[in-house]
Scaffold this motif. Sequence first.
Motif, PDB file in Angstrom:
ATOM      1  N   GLN A  95      13.824  15.375   3.829  1.00 21.22           N
ATOM      2  CA  GLN A  95      12.521  15.366   4.462  1.00 21.22           C
ATOM      3  C   GLN A  95      11.980  13.944   4.509  1.00 21.22           C
ATOM      4  O   GLN A  95      12.175  13.172   3.561  1.00 21.22           O
ATOM      5  N   GLY A  96      11.320  13.599   5.595  1.00 26.12           N
ATOM      6  CA  GLY A  96      10.787  12.255   5.701  1.00 26.12           C
ATOM      7  C   GLY A  96       9.790  12.135   6.827  1.00 26.12           C
ATOM      8  O   GLY A  96       9.680  13.012   7.684  1.00 26.12           O
ATOM      9  N   ARG A  97       9.047  11.027   6.812  1.00 25.24           N
ATOM     10  CA  ARG A  97       8.060  10.729   7.836  1.00 25.24           C
ATOM     11  C   ARG A  97       7.992   9.223   8.069  1.00 25.24           C
ATOM     12  O   ARG A  97       8.610   8.445   7.351  1.00 25.24           O
ATOM     13  N   TRP A  98       7.166   8.834   9.035  1.00 28.84           N
ATOM     14  CA  TRP A  98       6.914   7.429   9.341  1.00 28.84           C
ATOM     15  C   TRP A  98       5.414   7.168   9.198  1.00 28.84           C
ATOM     16  O   TRP A  98       4.697   7.015  10.194  1.00 28.84           O
ATOM     17  N   PRO A  99       4.896   7.108   7.980  1.00 30.34           N
ATOM     18  CA  PRO A  99       3.434   6.997   7.779  1.00 30.34           C
ATOM     19  C   PRO A  99       2.930   5.589   8.090  1.00 30.34           C
ATOM     20  O   PRO A  99       2.895   4.713   7.228  1.00 30.34           O
ATOM     21  N   GLU A 100       2.509   5.371   9.333  1.00 29.49           N
ATOM     22  CA  GLU A 100       2.196   4.028   9.823  1.00 29.49           C
ATOM     23  C   GLU A 100       1.057   3.358   9.055  1.00 29.49           C
ATOM     24  O   GLU A 100       1.141   2.186   8.713  1.00 29.49           O
ATOM     25  N   LYS A 101      -0.012   4.093   8.802  1.00 28.90           N
ATOM     26  CA  LYS A 101      -1.176   3.479   8.162  1.00 28.90           C
ATOM     27  C   LYS A 101      -0.829   2.999   6.757  1.00 28.90           C
ATOM     28  O   LYS A 101      -1.160   1.867   6.369  1.00 28.90           O
ATOM     29  N   SER A 102      -0.128   3.839   5.995  1.00 31.27           N
ATOM     30  CA  SER A 102       0.266   3.448   4.639  1.00 31.27           C
ATOM     31  C   SER A 102       1.234   2.273   4.667  1.00 31.27           C
ATOM     32  O   SER A 102       1.130   1.346   3.857  1.00 31.27           O
ATOM     33  N   VAL A 103       2.178   2.310   5.607  1.00 28.01           N
ATOM     34  CA  VAL A 103       3.164   1.233   5.721  1.00 28.01           C
ATOM     35  C   VAL A 103       2.462  -0.089   6.043  1.00 28.01           C
ATOM     36  O   VAL A 103       2.788  -1.132   5.461  1.00 28.01           O
ATOM     37  N   ASN A 104       1.477  -0.053   6.938  1.00 31.84           N
ATOM     38  CA  ASN A 104       0.760  -1.287   7.286  1.00 31.84           C
ATOM     39  C   ASN A 104       0.013  -1.866   6.089  1.00 31.84           C
ATOM     40  O   ASN A 104      -0.013  -3.087   5.895  1.00 31.84           O
ATOM     41  N   HIS A 105      -0.580  -1.011   5.262  1.00 30.71           N
ATOM     42  CA  HIS A 105      -1.289  -1.502   4.078  1.00 30.71           C
ATOM     43  C   HIS A 105      -0.315  -2.095   3.061  1.00 30.71           C
ATOM     44  O   HIS A 105      -0.618  -3.124   2.426  1.00 30.71           O
ATOM     45  N   VAL A 106       0.853  -1.487   2.894  1.00 31.75           N
ATOM     46  CA  VAL A 106       1.843  -2.015   1.939  1.00 31.75           C
ATOM     47  C   VAL A 106       2.426  -3.325   2.466  1.00 31.75           C
ATOM     48  O   VAL A 106       2.666  -4.257   1.685  1.00 31.75           O
ATOM     49  N   TYR A 153       6.394  16.708  -0.780  1.00 30.73           N
ATOM     50  CA  TYR A 153       7.171  17.088   0.402  1.00 30.73           C
ATOM     51  C   TYR A 153       6.769  18.431   0.984  1.00 30.73           C
ATOM     52  O   TYR A 153       7.434  18.943   1.886  1.00 30.73           O
ATOM     53  N   GLY A 154       5.681  19.028   0.513  1.00 31.39           N
ATOM     54  CA  GLY A 154       5.262  20.327   1.034  1.00 31.39           C
ATOM     55  C   GLY A 154       4.827  20.213   2.487  1.00 31.39           C
ATOM     56  O   GLY A 154       3.952  19.431   2.816  1.00 31.39           O
ATOM     57  N   GLY A 155       5.464  20.978   3.370  1.00 28.91           N
ATOM     58  CA  GLY A 155       5.109  20.971   4.780  1.00 28.91           C
ATOM     59  C   GLY A 155       5.655  19.796   5.565  1.00 28.91           C
ATOM     60  O   GLY A 155       5.378  19.671   6.756  1.00 28.91           O
ATOM     61  N   VAL A 156       6.436  18.919   4.918  1.00 31.25           N
ATOM     62  CA  VAL A 156       7.015  17.764   5.610  1.00 31.25           C
ATOM     63  C   VAL A 156       8.290  18.232   6.313  1.00 31.25           C
ATOM     64  O   VAL A 156       9.140  18.875   5.704  1.00 31.25           O
ATOM     65  N   GLY A 157       8.416  17.892   7.580  1.00 30.02           N
ATOM     66  CA  GLY A 157       9.566  18.349   8.363  1.00 30.02           C
ATOM     67  C   GLY A 157      10.856  17.687   7.922  1.00 30.02           C
ATOM     68  O   GLY A 157      10.859  16.591   7.368  1.00 30.02           O
ATOM     69  N   ARG A 158      11.965  18.371   8.202  1.00 19.69           N
ATOM     70  CA  ARG A 158      13.282  17.823   7.876  1.00 19.69           C
ATOM     71  C   ARG A 158      13.731  16.879   8.983  1.00 19.69           C
ATOM     72  O   ARG A 158      13.571  17.182  10.161  1.00 19.69           O
ATOM     73  N   SER A 210      -3.908   7.591   2.970  1.00 18.48           N
ATOM     74  CA  SER A 210      -3.524   8.742   2.150  1.00 18.48           C
ATOM     75  C   SER A 210      -2.790   8.324   0.877  1.00 18.48           C
ATOM     76  O   SER A 210      -1.833   7.540   0.933  1.00 18.48           O
ATOM     77  N   TYR A 211      -3.236   8.855  -0.248  1.00 18.31           N
ATOM     78  CA  TYR A 211      -2.573   8.545  -1.523  1.00 18.31           C
ATOM     79  C   TYR A 211      -1.128   9.017  -1.511  1.00 18.31           C
ATOM     80  O   TYR A 211      -0.218   8.289  -1.911  1.00 18.31           O
ATOM     81  N   LYS A 212      -0.901  10.243  -1.048  1.00 15.40           N
ATOM     82  CA  LYS A 212       0.447  10.818  -1.119  1.00 15.40           C
ATOM     83  C   LYS A 212       1.439  10.046  -0.237  1.00 15.40           C
ATOM     84  O   LYS A 212       2.565   9.765  -0.665  1.00 15.40           O
ATOM     85  N   ASN A 213       1.013   9.688   0.970  1.00 16.30           N
ATOM     86  CA  ASN A 213       1.896   8.910   1.842  1.00 16.30           C
ATOM     87  C   ASN A 213       2.194   7.538   1.243  1.00 16.30           C
ATOM     88  O   ASN A 213       3.341   7.070   1.261  1.00 16.30           O
ATOM     89  N   THR A 214       1.170   6.895   0.678  1.00 16.59           N
ATOM     90  CA  THR A 214       1.352   5.563   0.098  1.00 16.59           C
ATOM     91  C   THR A 214       2.250   5.628  -1.128  1.00 16.59           C
ATOM     92  O   THR A 214       3.053   4.720  -1.367  1.00 16.59           O
TER      93      THR A 214
END
Length: 186
Positions: free
Chosen positions: A84-95, A68-73, A29-33
């Motif tokens: 607001q935050g997340r743990w975007p695993e796929k994007s993190v692995n690519h970075v 941050y639209g729809g991202v949980g607190r 995902s572009y937005k997560n990355t």
Amino acid sequence: LNYKMVRYSREPAVQAKSAKARVQDVRTSYKNTFEVAAAIRGKYLKDAYHYLRDVLDHKNIIPFKRYYGGVGRKAQANHLKACQGRWPEKSVNHVIALLRNVKKNVKAKGLDLDKCQITHIQVNRAQNGRRRTFRAHGRITPYLNHPCHIEMFVTEKQEEVKKGEGEQAVKVSKKKAAKQRLPIGV
């Protein structure tokens, strides 16, 4: 294979003290990355790597500040000046894979790994992957994915130069400087 030179959006100020890496058409995902890149911008290489490893273990979080639209607190995001935050695993692995690549480039150039800081990281949208989904009443609508391009470079930081012990220049306002320039002095 047809290899060609790639263009970065900008170049490092000091080429000899910098190492670059980039990857195109990453299927994540572009937005997560984008948010992952914003979280590690300005960090030292080793700190960024450890931070992203902690995100994978859910010990730390990626703050979502633009998309941050729809991202949980999450309470974990409070110390990062976000709510607001997340743990975007796929994007993190690519970075992380890109960090490993730039680390090898740093070693190949003979730079000091502990002094290398991420001075530029950029995520651009890539061409959408097009599929289609079948809807009610015989309709078909697009079903797109949003890949991205990532580029970064790290620069070896120099020791700060101390200011000289000379006299301090007196600050003069624009109005006063203009009066001093006048030949009459009025």
